[in-house]
Design a protein around this motif. Sequence first.
Motif, PDB file in Angstrom:
ATOM      1  N   LEU A   1       0.841  -1.187   0.000  1.00  0.00           N
ATOM      2  CA  LEU A   1       0.000   0.000   0.000  1.00  0.00           C
ATOM      3  C   LEU A   1       0.879   1.241   0.000  1.00  0.00           C
ATOM      4  CD1 LEU A   1      -2.648  -1.167   2.570  1.00  0.00           C
ATOM      5  CD2 LEU A   1      -2.909  -1.043   0.112  1.00  0.00           C
ATOM      6  N   ALA A   2       0.421   2.280  -0.682  1.00  0.00           N
ATOM      7  CA  ALA A   2       1.262   3.442  -0.929  1.00  0.00           C
ATOM      8  C   ALA A   2       1.487   4.299   0.314  1.00  0.00           C
ATOM      9  CB  ALA A   2       0.650   4.300  -2.029  1.00  0.00           C
ATOM     10  N   ARG A   3       0.463   4.564   1.072  1.00  0.00           N
ATOM     11  CA  ARG A   3       0.591   5.517   2.171  1.00  0.00           C
ATOM     12  C   ARG A   3       0.589   4.811   3.521  1.00  0.00           C
ATOM     13  NH1 ARG A   3      -4.219   9.348   0.813  1.00  0.00           N
ATOM     14  NH2 ARG A   3      -5.057   7.354   0.238  1.00  0.00           N
ATOM     15  N   PRO A   4       1.285   5.396   4.495  1.00  0.00           N
ATOM     16  CA  PRO A   4       1.279   4.797   5.844  1.00  0.00           C
ATOM     17  C   PRO A   4      -0.115   4.698   6.435  1.00  0.00           C
ATOM     18  CG  PRO A   4       2.999   6.466   5.676  1.00  0.00           C
ATOM     19  CD  PRO A   4       2.203   6.528   4.398  1.00  0.00           C
ATOM     20  N   ALA A   5      -0.984   5.656   6.139  1.00  0.00           N
ATOM     21  CA  ALA A   5      -2.354   5.614   6.670  1.00  0.00           C
ATOM     22  C   ALA A   5      -3.100   4.403   6.133  1.00  0.00           C
ATOM     23  CB  ALA A   5      -3.105   6.895   6.314  1.00  0.00           C
ATOM     24  N   GLU A   6      -2.888   4.077   4.857  1.00  0.00           N
ATOM     25  CA  GLU A   6      -3.530   2.903   4.269  1.00  0.00           C
ATOM     26  C   GLU A   6      -2.989   1.617   4.899  1.00  0.00           C
ATOM     27  OE1 GLU A   6      -2.858   3.227   0.108  1.00  0.00           O
ATOM     28  OE2 GLU A   6      -4.381   4.776  -0.180  1.00  0.00           O
ATOM     29  N   ARG A   7      -1.678   1.583   5.135  1.00  0.00           N
ATOM     30  CA  ARG A   7      -1.079   0.395   5.773  1.00  0.00           C
ATOM     31  C   ARG A   7      -1.613   0.221   7.190  1.00  0.00           C
ATOM     32  NH1 ARG A   7       3.762   2.121   3.091  1.00  0.00           N
ATOM     33  NH2 ARG A   7       4.415   3.179   4.975  1.00  0.00           N
ATOM     34  N   ARG A   8      -1.732   1.331   7.910  1.00  0.00           N
ATOM     35  CA  ARG A   8      -2.242   1.282   9.280  1.00  0.00           C
ATOM     36  C   ARG A   8      -3.692   0.799   9.294  1.00  0.00           C
ATOM     37  NH1 ARG A   8      -0.219   5.744  10.940  1.00  0.00           N
ATOM     38  NH2 ARG A   8      -1.847   7.072  10.086  1.00  0.00           N
ATOM     39  N   THR A   9      -4.499   1.301   8.366  1.00  0.00           N
ATOM     40  CA  THR A   9      -5.894   0.869   8.279  1.00  0.00           C
ATOM     41  C   THR A   9      -5.985  -0.613   7.950  1.00  0.00           C
ATOM     42  OG1 THR A   9      -6.578   3.079   7.586  1.00  0.00           O
ATOM     43  CG2 THR A   9      -8.087   1.280   7.099  1.00  0.00           C
ATOM     44  N   ALA A  10      -5.166  -1.068   7.018  1.00  0.00           N
ATOM     45  CA  ALA A  10      -5.166  -2.486   6.654  1.00  0.00           C
ATOM     46  C   ALA A  10      -4.725  -3.350   7.830  1.00  0.00           C
ATOM     47  CB  ALA A  10      -4.256  -2.721   5.455  1.00  0.00           C
ATOM     48  N   ARG A  11      -3.706  -2.893   8.562  1.00  0.00           N
ATOM     49  CA  ARG A  11      -3.214  -3.640   9.724  1.00  0.00           C
ATOM     50  C   ARG A  11      -4.276  -3.691  10.818  1.00  0.00           C
ATOM     51  NH1 ARG A  11       1.607  -1.627   9.739  1.00  0.00           N
ATOM     52  NH2 ARG A  11       1.056   0.247  10.905  1.00  0.00           N
ATOM     53  N   ARG A  12      -4.968  -2.584  11.028  1.00  0.00           N
ATOM     54  CA  ARG A  12      -6.033  -2.564  12.039  1.00  0.00           C
ATOM     55  C   ARG A  12      -7.184  -3.472  11.647  1.00  0.00           C
ATOM     56  NH1 ARG A  12      -6.750   3.645  14.127  1.00  0.00           N
ATOM     57  NH2 ARG A  12      -4.971   3.625  15.523  1.00  0.00           N
ATOM     58  N   SER A  13      -7.522  -3.460  10.376  1.00  0.00           N
ATOM     59  CA  SER A  13      -8.591  -4.327   9.892  1.00  0.00           C
ATOM     60  C   SER A  13      -8.211  -5.796  10.078  1.00  0.00           C
ATOM     61  CB  SER A  13      -8.876  -4.027   8.427  1.00  0.00           C
ATOM     62  OG  SER A  13      -9.913  -4.843   7.958  1.00  0.00           O
ATOM     63  N   LEU A  14      -6.966  -6.122   9.757  1.00  0.00           N
ATOM     64  CA  LEU A  14      -6.493  -7.494   9.941  1.00  0.00           C
ATOM     65  C   LEU A  14      -6.475  -7.866  11.426  1.00  0.00           C
ATOM     66  CD1 LEU A  14      -5.339 -10.034   8.613  1.00  0.00           C
ATOM     67  CD2 LEU A  14      -3.067  -9.021   8.877  1.00  0.00           C
ATOM     68  N   SER A  15      -6.068  -6.926  12.272  1.00  0.00           N
ATOM     69  CA  SER A  15      -6.052  -7.171  13.720  1.00  0.00           C
ATOM     70  C   SER A  15      -7.464  -7.408  14.234  1.00  0.00           C
ATOM     71  CB  SER A  15      -5.428  -5.969  14.431  1.00  0.00           C
ATOM     72  OG  SER A  15      -5.582  -6.068  15.821  1.00  0.00           O
ATOM     73  N   ARG A  16      -8.397  -6.613  13.769  1.00  0.00           N
ATOM     74  CA  ARG A  16      -9.789  -6.770  14.197  1.00  0.00           C
ATOM     75  C   ARG A  16     -10.327  -8.123  13.757  1.00  0.00           C
ATOM     76  NH1 ARG A  16     -14.058  -2.697  15.244  1.00  0.00           N
ATOM     77  NH2 ARG A  16     -15.704  -4.028  16.033  1.00  0.00           N
ATOM     78  N   TRP A  17     -10.003  -8.517  12.526  1.00  0.00           N
ATOM     79  CA  TRP A  17     -10.445  -9.815  12.007  1.00  0.00           C
ATOM     80  C   TRP A  17      -9.810 -10.941  12.826  1.00  0.00           C
ATOM     81  CZ3 TRP A  17     -13.818 -12.725  10.149  1.00  0.00           C
ATOM     82  CH2 TRP A  17     -13.517 -13.953   9.589  1.00  0.00           C
ATOM     83  N   ALA A  18      -8.537 -10.806  13.182  1.00  0.00           N
ATOM     84  CA  ALA A  18      -7.873 -11.839  13.970  1.00  0.00           C
ATOM     85  C   ALA A  18      -8.534 -11.998  15.336  1.00  0.00           C
ATOM     86  CB  ALA A  18      -6.385 -11.505  14.126  1.00  0.00           C
ATOM     87  N   VAL A  19      -8.924 -10.898  15.958  1.00  0.00           N
ATOM     88  CA  VAL A  19      -9.606 -10.971  17.257  1.00  0.00           C
ATOM     89  C   VAL A  19     -10.970 -11.624  17.096  1.00  0.00           C
ATOM     90  CG1 VAL A  19     -10.609  -9.604  19.130  1.00  0.00           C
ATOM     91  CG2 VAL A  19      -8.325  -9.086  18.308  1.00  0.00           C
TER      92      VAL A  19
END
Length: 167
Positions: free
Chosen positions: A14-32
């Motif tokens: 992903l191009a921007r850090p904000a997009e990476r952070r959002t993707a990581r948070r989404s993955l974290s939420r899915w993992a929980v």
Amino acid sequence: MPDASAEPQAGAPLARPAERRTARRSLSRWAVHLGLLCSAAAALGTLQLLHVRIAIHTDVGLVFVGLVVVHLAQRRQTVARMATQIVRVRTFAGRRIRLTVSDLLLLFITLNVLVSGVLDWGRGEPIQLPLPRPFDRWHLDSGLVLVVYLAVHVWRRRKRLRRSTIR
């Protein structure tokens, strides 16, 4: 003709850090969410092992409670907003009231299962209730209520589970 190099490629970072952070948070939420579903299923699956070793069921149950805490921490803005709405006691949408009541009821049932399990474990035997068998054990009853409520909770939110994000 649009420039093909401007479009993101499949598998490209992903191009921007904000997009990476959002993707990581989404993955974290899915993992929980996945952990909550698996630990609830594991707690049910270990019930038949209670006669062999109660520690397995206890450990799995504590993992579930820990994941509930993480889940609520991920939803801290939603929890804070609902708490504020309860404290203010003002008129707000029926959907928000149902969501707040549902979450509070789920919290109460989960705490009830935790407390009854700890008390049973501390006593070394189940606490009996004045109900007909097999509904005469507090932890069993509260666990059954939790399983049914979780099934309804997950079923109603099934379409949002994968795409929900941490705010």
